[in-house]
Design an enzyme around this catalytic site. Structure first.
Site, PDB file in Angstrom:
ATOM      1  N   THR A   1       0.927  -1.131   0.000  1.00  0.00           N
ATOM      2  CA  THR A   1       0.000   0.000   0.000  1.00  0.00           C
ATOM      3  C   THR A   1       0.954   1.164   0.000  1.00  0.00           C
ATOM      4  O   THR A   1       2.161   0.966   0.084  1.00  0.00           O
ATOM      5  CB  THR A   1      -0.856  -0.027   1.294  1.00  0.00           C
ATOM      6  OG1 THR A   1      -1.756  -1.118   1.232  1.00  0.00           O
ATOM      7  CG2 THR A   1      -1.662   1.238   1.514  1.00  0.00           C
TER       8      THR A   1
ATOM      9  N   SER B   1      -7.477  -1.070   7.167  1.00  0.00           N
ATOM     10  CA  SER B   1      -6.637  -0.583   8.282  1.00  0.00           C
ATOM     11  C   SER B   1      -5.960   0.737   7.941  1.00  0.00           C
ATOM     12  O   SER B   1      -5.244   1.294   8.786  1.00  0.00           O
ATOM     13  CB  SER B   1      -5.545  -1.603   8.596  1.00  0.00           C
ATOM     14  OG  SER B   1      -6.109  -2.817   8.992  1.00  0.00           O
TER      15      SER B   1
ATOM     16  N   GLY C   1       1.075  -1.283   5.185  1.00  0.00           N
ATOM     17  CA  GLY C   1       1.455  -2.420   6.028  1.00  0.00           C
ATOM     18  C   GLY C   1       0.293  -3.227   6.559  1.00  0.00           C
ATOM     19  O   GLY C   1       0.424  -3.838   7.630  1.00  0.00           O
TER      20      GLY C   1
ATOM     21  N   THR D   1      -4.220   2.172  -2.099  1.00  0.00           N
ATOM     22  CA  THR D   1      -3.700   0.817  -2.232  1.00  0.00           C
ATOM     23  C   THR D   1      -4.357   0.040  -3.355  1.00  0.00           C
ATOM     24  O   THR D   1      -5.454   0.383  -3.811  1.00  0.00           O
ATOM     25  CB  THR D   1      -3.946   0.047  -0.904  1.00  0.00           C
ATOM     26  OG1 THR D   1      -3.277  -1.214  -0.943  1.00  0.00           O
ATOM     27  CG2 THR D   1      -5.420  -0.199  -0.646  1.00  0.00           C
TER      28      THR D   1
END
Ligand code: DON
Length: 566
Positions: A375, A447, A467, A393
């Site tokens: 990403t 996330s 990540g 991403t």
């Protein structure tokens, strides 16, 4: 009875006497300085494109859009027009907003779409097939951000990316190697053609041009979002979906809308934390963890001491458990954001943290699926102090690996962020809870946590990272590094990071992040510790509050990252 804070401080003191923290700060790194504007990204050419937009009078939103389009050319692992992401904006007057351009599930999606013809869950279908492709959001997101808050002409924001794709740019060692590894195993003709010279890998130092991508970008330049979601590009996407058994249709594309949303706001020791709301889990989890940690004297424990890592891991464990249970697209689910981000909820979560013993993560009916680490995050600040934090991403590195024939760009595999299927939770990591199941038009849980820190009405830092699930913890540690340990922004970015995500129940720590002694202390407390690898790429910007200078801090973990001022 000593208060939690005192007990913690006493414990930290004893630990500190036993063993001095192995590595208090990472190496000294000089920031890139500028008095007016700054762009910090994972690929320096794209940062330069953004800085040029600032130089010619564009604001931070304009520069973020131009940087994003340029990354789609120069950082193909994650930069994209075929994926999606989030943009958090803080205006000079202290107000903030967020643009959600996360991908959506196509209209014919359903929760059991990852079962094969025998009724078995198929990870390949879920993560590596045409069905793994979500309706892309990036172009709609940039279009919306520009209409609402941009100042420069749209054409000027897309043209630099067209030039980079049409004329080509020189491949770095890192990118040439990465592309060679990627294209070597590709079963898709259009992918091989876009990423090699007739099957022969490009070498570092060679010029890589992408003529089909340049033409796709020209259509976006000329027709804005309609140049992607309608007309030739839309037809090429829909055709490739039909050919490969994917679900996205012309109607899915035409209906896609980015959304403006209220940011998540929290406080930590007088600092304001501004971050991304659902469908990101990041903002909520960061605020929950900081609320838990505010009760402890982390500075006294020492950076990356055993006591410090233990308390972070306990906060992470609790916030990630909440994440698994409650977080999903709030347009489809009742997500209790106010409760999860309240100080009272943190007090409740903190009640069973033992300062000397690891808790145990109880696998209930919730586990987490695997994720890959690709990403990209970038940060922008302009001369007026407008700040923009973007993480976007394709999900895996190079996403689905599918280049749209004739259109030259990669499609995401973001549908992999939906849960595997109803009732499919098992010990090997599948998850079957209902909130984040694939449903028509729902956005998959993310996330990604583009964030901004302010204090007393003044901008302090623009931060975030790639990540997967580590994003949330990386971003939170950047805040702690600055607030608790007074690190400069480059030190905060370079410092070794840790990660705990409730399940699996272990602490991952970057290679060389701690000494063997600290590892053994953590193990004595009951933690499982895994050392190795690197975590994230937090291309950030800080503000020197005494001079107002913008301090660009590209992440030294990424060889092509760079900050450029104007
Ligand atoms: O949205 C998410 O959380 C994931 N799709 C992001 C993937 C990711 O960060 C992988 N990379 N670094």
């Amino acid at each position: 009875m000593l208060s939690i804070r005192w007990r913690t401080a006493l414990f930290a003191f004893v630990i500190t006497l036993a063993v001095a923290p192995f590595q208090v700060l990472a190496q000294e790194v000089d920031p890139v300085r500028s008095r007016s504007g700054m762009v910090s990204s994972q690929q320096w050419i794209a940062s330069q494109v953004g800085a040029d937009v600032l130089s010619s009078g564009g604001n931070a939103v304009d520069a973020a859009i131009a940087t994003g389009f340029a990354l789609a050319v120069t950082h193909p692992t994650a930069g994209n027009i075929g994926g999606g992401g989030f943009m958090v904006i803080r205006f000079p007057d202290g107000q903030s907003t967020a643009i959600d351009f996360r991908e959506k599930a196509p209209l014919t999606s359903h929760p059991e779409m990852w079962l094969d013809e025998t009724g078995e869950y198929s990870s390949d279908l879920h993560h590596r097939s045409h069905k793994a492709v979500g309706v892309p959001g990036t172009v709609a997101g940039f279009d919306k951000a520009h209409r609402l808050y941009g100042a420069a002409s749209w054409v000027d924001l897309v043209q630099p990316a067209i030039d980079l794709a049409g004329e080509g740019f020189e491949l770095s060692e890192a990118l040439a190697g990465s592309i060679e590894r990627f294209v070597g195993g590709s079963p898709y003709e259009a992918t091989v053609s876009a990423f090699s010279r007739g099957g022969v890998p490009y070498q570092a130092g060679q010029t890589w041009d992408q003529p089909d991508l340049a033409r796709s970008l020209e259509r976006i330049r000329d027709h804005r979002r309609d140049g992607f979601y309608r007309g030739e590009t839309a037809s090429l996407i829909a055709e490739e979906m039909r050919r490969g058994g994917g679900l996205i249709t012309l109607e899915d594309l035409a209906r896609y809308q980015a959304r403006e949303r209220a940011t998540i706001e929290g406080t930590y020791r007088g600092y304001d934390i501004i971050s991304m709301p659902p469908p990101s889990s990041g903002g909520v989890a960061i605020v929950t963890m900081l609320n838990i940690l505010e009760a402890y004297d982390l500075a006294a424990m020492g950076h990356n001491s055993a006591a410090y890592i233990h308390h972070l891991a306990e906060a992470m464990r609790r916030a990630y458990r909440d994440r698994a249970e409650f977080l999903a697209d709030a347009d489809f689910n009742d997500v209790p954001v106010q409760r999860l981000t309240s100080k009272d909820h943190a007090t409740w979560l903190r009640r069973n943290i033992d300062s000397e013993r690891a808790s145990i993560s109880h696998p209930t009916d919730v586990e987490m699926p695997p994720e890959s680490p690709e990403t990209t995050h970038y940060s922008v600040v302009d001369a007026d102090g407008m700040a923009v934090s973007v993480t976007y991403t394709l999900e895996f590195g190079y996403g689905s690996g599918i280049v749209v024939p004739g259109a030259g760009f990669l499609l995401n595999n973001e549908m992999g962020d939906f849960n595997a299927g109803p009732g499919l939770t098992n010990a090997s990591g599948l998850i079957g809870t209902t909130a984040n199941l694939a449903r028509p038009q729902q956005r998959m849980l993310s996330s990604m946590s583009p964030s901004i820190v302010a204090r007393d009405g003044k901008l302090v830092a623009v931060i975030g990272s790639p990540g997967g699930r580590t994003i949330i913890n990386t971003t939170m540690q950047l805040i702690l590094n600055v607030v608790e340990f007074g690190m400069s922004i480059p030190e905060a970015v370079a410092a070794p990071r840790i990660h705990h995500q409730w399940l699996p129940d272990r602490i991952r720590i970057e290679a060389n992040g701690i000494s063997a002694k600290i590892q053994s202390q953590l193990e004595q407390m009951g933690h499982i510790v895994q050392l190795g690898g690197r975590q994230g790429s937090a291309n950030s910007i800080g503000i020197d509050l005494s001079t107002g200078e913008r301090l660009g801090a590209p992440d030294p973990r990424s060889p092509d990252s760079g900050a450029r001022g104007r």
